[in-house]
Design a protein around this motif. Structure first.
Motif, PDB file in Angstrom:
ATOM      1  N   ARG B 344       0.830  -1.199   0.000  1.00  0.00           N
ATOM      2  CA  ARG B 344       0.000   0.000   0.000  1.00  0.00           C
ATOM      3  C   ARG B 344       0.867   1.252   0.000  1.00  0.00           C
ATOM      4  NH1 ARG B 344      -2.715  -1.079   4.816  1.00  0.00           N
ATOM      5  NH2 ARG B 344      -3.096  -3.279   4.424  1.00  0.00           N
ATOM      6  N   GLN B 345       1.891   1.209   0.892  1.00  0.00           N
ATOM      7  CA  GLN B 345       2.783   2.366   0.942  1.00  0.00           C
ATOM      8  C   GLN B 345       3.443   2.589  -0.416  1.00  0.00           C
ATOM      9  OE1 GLN B 345       5.316   1.131   4.012  1.00  0.00           O
ATOM     10  NE2 GLN B 345       4.005   1.934   5.646  1.00  0.00           N
ATOM     11  N   GLU B 346       3.876   1.485  -0.934  1.00  0.00           N
ATOM     12  CA  GLU B 346       4.585   1.572  -2.207  1.00  0.00           C
ATOM     13  C   GLU B 346       3.671   2.160  -3.294  1.00  0.00           C
ATOM     14  OE1 GLU B 346       7.531  -1.349  -4.682  1.00  0.00           O
ATOM     15  OE2 GLU B 346       5.666  -2.154  -3.848  1.00  0.00           O
ATOM     16  N   ALA B 347       2.472   1.626  -3.250  1.00  0.00           N
ATOM     17  CA  ALA B 347       1.523   2.102  -4.259  1.00  0.00           C
ATOM     18  C   ALA B 347       1.281   3.596  -4.117  1.00  0.00           C
ATOM     19  CB  ALA B 347       0.197   1.349  -4.102  1.00  0.00           C
ATOM     20  N   ASP B 377      15.947   1.445 -14.670  1.00  0.00           N
ATOM     21  CA  ASP B 377      16.409   2.583 -13.864  1.00  0.00           C
ATOM     22  C   ASP B 377      15.306   3.061 -12.950  1.00  0.00           C
ATOM     23  OD1 ASP B 377      18.825   2.421 -14.960  1.00  0.00           O
ATOM     24  OD2 ASP B 377      18.543   4.063 -16.424  1.00  0.00           O
ATOM     25  N   GLU B 378      14.181   3.240 -13.618  1.00  0.00           N
ATOM     26  CA  GLU B 378      13.001   3.703 -12.896  1.00  0.00           C
ATOM     27  C   GLU B 378      12.718   2.784 -11.684  1.00  0.00           C
ATOM     28  OE1 GLU B 378      10.018   6.636 -13.095  1.00  0.00           O
ATOM     29  OE2 GLU B 378      11.202   6.151 -14.877  1.00  0.00           O
ATOM     30  N   TYR B 379      12.762   1.546 -11.986  1.00  0.00           N
ATOM     31  CA  TYR B 379      12.446   0.551 -10.958  1.00  0.00           C
ATOM     32  C   TYR B 379      13.448   0.600  -9.808  1.00  0.00           C
ATOM     33  CZ  TYR B 379      12.915  -3.849  -8.595  1.00  0.00           C
ATOM     34  OH  TYR B 379      13.087  -4.786  -7.634  1.00  0.00           O
ATOM     35  N   LEU B 380      14.741   0.656 -10.184  1.00  0.00           N
ATOM     36  CA  LEU B 380      15.774   0.659  -9.150  1.00  0.00           C
ATOM     37  C   LEU B 380      15.601   1.836  -8.222  1.00  0.00           C
ATOM     38  CD1 LEU B 380      18.947  -0.477 -11.090  1.00  0.00           C
ATOM     39  CD2 LEU B 380      17.852  -1.583  -9.116  1.00  0.00           C
ATOM     40  N   LYS B 381      15.340   3.017  -8.854  1.00  0.00           N
ATOM     41  CA  LYS B 381      15.144   4.209  -8.031  1.00  0.00           C
ATOM     42  C   LYS B 381      14.014   3.970  -7.033  1.00  0.00           C
ATOM     43  CE  LYS B 381      16.503   7.951 -11.075  1.00  0.00           C
ATOM     44  NZ  LYS B 381      15.872   8.798 -12.121  1.00  0.00           N
ATOM     45  N   ALA B 382      12.924   3.539  -7.586  1.00  0.00           N
ATOM     46  CA  ALA B 382      11.745   3.335  -6.745  1.00  0.00           C
ATOM     47  C   ALA B 382      12.053   2.306  -5.653  1.00  0.00           C
ATOM     48  CB  ALA B 382      10.563   2.846  -7.605  1.00  0.00           C
ATOM     49  N   TYR B 383      12.768   1.262  -6.063  1.00  0.00           N
ATOM     50  CA  TYR B 383      13.047   0.181  -5.110  1.00  0.00           C
ATOM     51  C   TYR B 383      13.895   0.667  -3.949  1.00  0.00           C
ATOM     52  CZ  TYR B 383      14.774  -4.102  -3.134  1.00  0.00           C
ATOM     53  OH  TYR B 383      15.096  -5.100  -2.260  1.00  0.00           O
ATOM     54  N   TYR B 384      14.940   1.380  -4.307  1.00  0.00           N
ATOM     55  CA  TYR B 384      15.826   1.846  -3.237  1.00  0.00           C
ATOM     56  C   TYR B 384      15.119   2.816  -2.327  1.00  0.00           C
ATOM     57  CZ  TYR B 384      19.778  -0.589  -5.192  1.00  0.00           C
ATOM     58  OH  TYR B 384      20.614  -1.563  -5.607  1.00  0.00           O
ATOM     59  N   ALA B 385      14.318   3.683  -2.923  1.00  0.00           N
ATOM     60  CA  ALA B 385      13.560   4.639  -2.111  1.00  0.00           C
ATOM     61  C   ALA B 385      12.672   3.885  -1.131  1.00  0.00           C
ATOM     62  CB  ALA B 385      12.695   5.539  -3.019  1.00  0.00           C
ATOM     63  N   GLU B 386      12.023   2.899  -1.683  1.00  0.00           N
ATOM     64  CA  GLU B 386      11.125   2.100  -0.836  1.00  0.00           C
ATOM     65  C   GLU B 386      11.906   1.395   0.281  1.00  0.00           C
ATOM     66  OE1 GLU B 386       7.733   0.961   0.656  1.00  0.00           O
ATOM     67  OE2 GLU B 386       8.086   2.393  -0.990  1.00  0.00           O
ATOM     68  N   LEU B 387      13.059   0.864  -0.102  1.00  0.00           N
ATOM     69  CA  LEU B 387      13.886   0.145   0.856  1.00  0.00           C
ATOM     70  C   LEU B 387      14.290   1.062   2.007  1.00  0.00           C
ATOM     71  CD1 LEU B 387      14.803  -2.770   0.751  1.00  0.00           C
ATOM     72  CD2 LEU B 387      17.038  -1.962   0.016  1.00  0.00           C
ATOM     73  N   MET B 388      14.695   2.291   1.642  1.00  0.00           N
ATOM     74  CA  MET B 388      15.078   3.262   2.667  1.00  0.00           C
ATOM     75  C   MET B 388      13.941   3.460   3.652  1.00  0.00           C
ATOM     76  SD  MET B 388      18.147   4.774   2.225  1.00  0.00           S
ATOM     77  CE  MET B 388      18.180   6.566   2.334  1.00  0.00           C
ATOM     78  N   LYS B 389      12.761   3.659   3.084  1.00  0.00           N
ATOM     79  CA  LYS B 389      11.586   3.895   3.923  1.00  0.00           C
ATOM     80  C   LYS B 389      11.370   2.706   4.858  1.00  0.00           C
ATOM     81  CE  LYS B 389       8.520   6.928   1.403  1.00  0.00           C
ATOM     82  NZ  LYS B 389       7.490   6.868   0.330  1.00  0.00           N
ATOM     83  N   GLN B 390      11.484   1.566   4.241  1.00  0.00           N
ATOM     84  CA  GLN B 390      11.272   0.352   5.040  1.00  0.00           C
ATOM     85  C   GLN B 390      12.214   0.307   6.230  1.00  0.00           C
ATOM     86  OE1 GLN B 390       9.313  -2.663   4.847  1.00  0.00           O
ATOM     87  NE2 GLN B 390       8.063  -1.034   3.961  1.00  0.00           N
ATOM     88  N   GLN B 391      13.470   0.574   5.947  1.00  0.00           N
ATOM     89  CA  GLN B 391      14.459   0.480   7.022  1.00  0.00           C
ATOM     90  C   GLN B 391      14.184   1.513   8.097  1.00  0.00           C
ATOM     91  OE1 GLN B 391      17.978   0.646   4.702  1.00  0.00           O
ATOM     92  NE2 GLN B 391      18.110  -1.603   4.520  1.00  0.00           N
TER      93      GLN B 391
END
Ligand SMILES: [Zn+2]
Lengths: 176, 479
Positions: B344-347, B377-391
């Motif tokens: 949900r957050q990701e979305a 690229d797009e995906y990686l950016k989004a993924y890392y951003a999400e990962l940061m949030k998660q942590q």
């Protein structure tokens, strides 16, 4: 000490005992002859406990008596030097006291009675300690140690002591 | 030595050891194992051997007789003969036992605990004899022995067990107590001469009286002198022994108990000591040094398990936080709430990227190269951003948990239980684990297992060795 041993004896039987009951007659005569006797070698014959064998009779010339060799088992009592016995006092005098252990007579001389016991003459001569707590008189039971035996062919006489640990009066029926 | 400790503290062994040494020299000094006709050459003269053995026993508690023989460089047969003598003399306790592997091991352990640790590795499987000084009995036996020695001399000196003699003052005829029955008179208390009916007198103190001159009495007087001398010598020579006996009389007596009790106690003490405090002062009590026992696997295992648990917690926390990467999430998947929350957050944050990720995962090949790169690229950016949030979230959750707020939301609750479950599960089946998790999960069990294995190996080796020796050791049979 008591022993159960086998002894042998030649029994002479009068012809009038011959018959159906010969064996019974022989045994009863053996008992009468032997029980209560004393031999220096074996001690006092207390009781015959069984007959092992009765050998063939031998007719004596002239008399008609028949001699049967009989082997029999019996209990004998033979006192030894160093043995501890319980005995009943039979006589007390100033020389010491006499006691009986079954068939055996034992003399305990005065110097083998503890030094603190003094002879008291009177109706009932006795040896008594100075505080009167221990008294040796007739009918007393004493435990004594045999220090010497004289064994004759037909008698055994012992000398004993009560001057040692755990010896002395064990029961005095007169005092009880 | 927890149980025996206080006892040994109160008991001072030293005076008793001294007593034993005195006894050895007083009574067993000229004992020899050789018979008289054998004992001709000076070389085979082994007098004093009994004293040596007694001294050695005084330095030990229970000892296997074979070991003692080895220590004293004596032939086992010879030693057994001496030991048997002491057993007859009631100086020692003995115990015989058909040795099992366990028994031998226990004894070795006990020895290590009470002596200087020379626990032999050799394990025998035949009848073994153990012996130990019985101090309580030694005191009694020695006291009794001295008493008997003195008594015997004194009795002879006092003519105690001699037959009383009587003499007739008239005709000089001699009688003794064995004649008493014949001498007794019905008239009065005394004995009367058979010959002249004179009253007999007790012949006492004849030996010491001066007027006796005949040869027989001289001989007896000499004998009496000898007895007196012997009694005096006895008093003098036995004085140290008697003094020691008196000194020891009121002291508490060292008791080692029966062999089995001693062995069990010593083995237990060794285990406790070796683990708790290697410098325990009790262990040096009575001069018994000791070495720690190799029995300590259990505790080590526990400690290591504890470490492992911490590992599991910290690392397991990470693992349970593991979330599915967005590109793996498809519609219709059975996701945990945790994962749904993330979704949900990701979305919310980056819905488009998430959708793209979905597509990219399944239909990579269908998408063009340039697009693919962009998408990546797009995906990686989004993924890392999400990962940061998660942590960040995770960190915050952890803080909340440690701050003691139990109702910190569904997420933390689930996370927690999930962690526990995974941890338990992993520990239970630590053999068939996923490869990624092996790295962190196996740590604790491995150490634990390692220790257990070591223990098992020890057992296995010991039992193996003992079987070997069962076959080739036949010489210590009782014979
Ligand atoms: Zn006379």
């Amino acid at each position: 000490m008591f022993f159960h041993i086998v002894l042998e004896r030649n029994m002479q039987l009068h012809p009038r005992f011959f018959g159906r009951n010969l064996k019974e007659n022989l045994v009863s005569k053996l008992m009468k002859d032997v029980e209560g006797t004393c031999s220096g070698r074996h001690g006092f014959v207390v009781a015959i406990t069984g007959i092992d064998t009765i050998g063939k009779g031998l007719i004596r010339d002239g008399t008609g008596f028949v001699t049967f060799p009989v082997k029999y088992q019996c209990v004998v009592f033979r006192p030894f030097k160093g043995e501890i016995l319980e005995a009943v006092v039979t006589l007390v005098n100033k020389m010491g006291f006499f006691a009986e252990a079954g068939p055996v007579q034992i003399f305990v001389s005065k110097h083998l009675i503890p030094d603190d016991m003094e002879f008291q003459a009177g109706d009932m001569p006795n040896y008594t300690t100075s505080d009167g707590s221990v008294k040796i008189q007739k009918e007393c039971e004493v435990r004594l140690k045999i220090i010497g035996t004289r064994v004759d062919a037909t008698a055994i006489f012992c000398v004993g002591t009560i001057k040692d640990d755990f010896l002395g009066v064990i029961n005095d029926p007169a005092a009880a | 030595m927890e149980k025996s400790g206080p006892v040994q503290k109160a008991v001072v062994l030293q005076p008793f050891v001294k007593l034993v040494r005195l006894v050895a020299r007083a009574f067993y000094d000229d004992y020899t194992t050789k018979s008289d006709n054998q004992q001709k050459s000076a070389r085979s003269d082994n007098r004093g051997i009994a004293a040596v053995v007694l001294d050695a026993l005084a330095r030990r508690q229970w000892v296997r007789e074979e070991d003692l023989a080895k220590d004293l460089q004596l032939h086992a047969k010879q030693l057994r003969k001496i030991i048997r003598l002491f057993e007859e003399e009631k100086l020692i306790m003995r115990d015989h036992r058909k040795e099992t592997a366990k028994g031998a091991k226990m004894y070795s352990a006990a020895v290590a605990a009470t002596t200087d640790g020379r626990a032999e590795d050799k394990v025998k499987l035949h009848t073994h004899s153990y012996c130990c000084l019985d101090y309580a009995q030694i005191c009694d036996v020695v006291r009794f022995r001295l008493h008997r020695m003195k008594k015997r001399l004194k009795d002879e000196l006092e003519d105690k067990n001699t037959v009383q003699e009587y003499g007739c003052p008239n005709c000089q005829r001699k009688y003794n107590a064995l004649d008493a029955l014949r001498l007794i008179s019905m008239v009065d208390d005394s004995f009367h001469c058979e010959n002249c009916n004179g009253e007999l007198v007790v012949e006492c103190n004849k030996l010491t009286s001066e007027e006796v001159v005949d040869g027989d009495d001289n001989a007896r007087r000499r004998r009496r002198e000898n007895l007196k001398n012997m009694l005096q010598k006895l008093e003098v020579q036995m004085k140290p022994l008697m003094d020691q006996l008196n000194r020891v009389k009121d002291l508490p007596i060292p008791e080692f108990g029966s062999f089995l009790a001693w062995e069990a106690r010593a083995a237990m003490a060794a285990r406790e000591n070796g683990d708790l405090n290697p410098n325990d002062p009790l262990r040096s009590q009575g001069g018994y040094g000791s070495t720690p026992m190799p029995f300590l696997g259990e505790t080590k295992v526990e400690v290591n398990l504890g470490d492992g648990n911490e590992d599991v917690k910290s690392k397991g926390g990470d693992s349970s936080l593991k979330v599915l990467p967005p590109w793996m999430i498809k519609e219709g998947m059975n996701l945990t709430e945790e994962q749904r929350g993330e979704m949900r957050q990701e979305a919310k944050v980056d819905g488009g990227a998430g959708a793209a990720a979905k597509l990219s995962d399944d239909k990579k090949s269908a998408i063009g190269n340039g697009d693919e790169k962009d998408l990546k690229d797009e995906y990686l950016k989004a993924y890392y951003a999400e990962l940061m949030k998660q942590q960040e979230l995770a960190a915050r959750r952890n803080q909340q948990e440690s701050a003691g707020e139990p109702t910190s939301g569904i997420q933390s609750g689930t996370v927690y239980s999930g962690r526990q479950v995974s941890m338990k599960a992993k520990r239970e089946e630590d053999e068939d684990e996923d490869e990624e998790e092996v790295e962190w999960e196996e740590k604790a069990p491995v150490t634990a297992n390692g220790n257990y294995k070591v223990d098992l190996n020890v057992e296995a080796e010991a039992s193996g060795g003992e079987e070997e020796e069962e076959e080739d050791d036949v010489d210590w049979e009782e014979g």
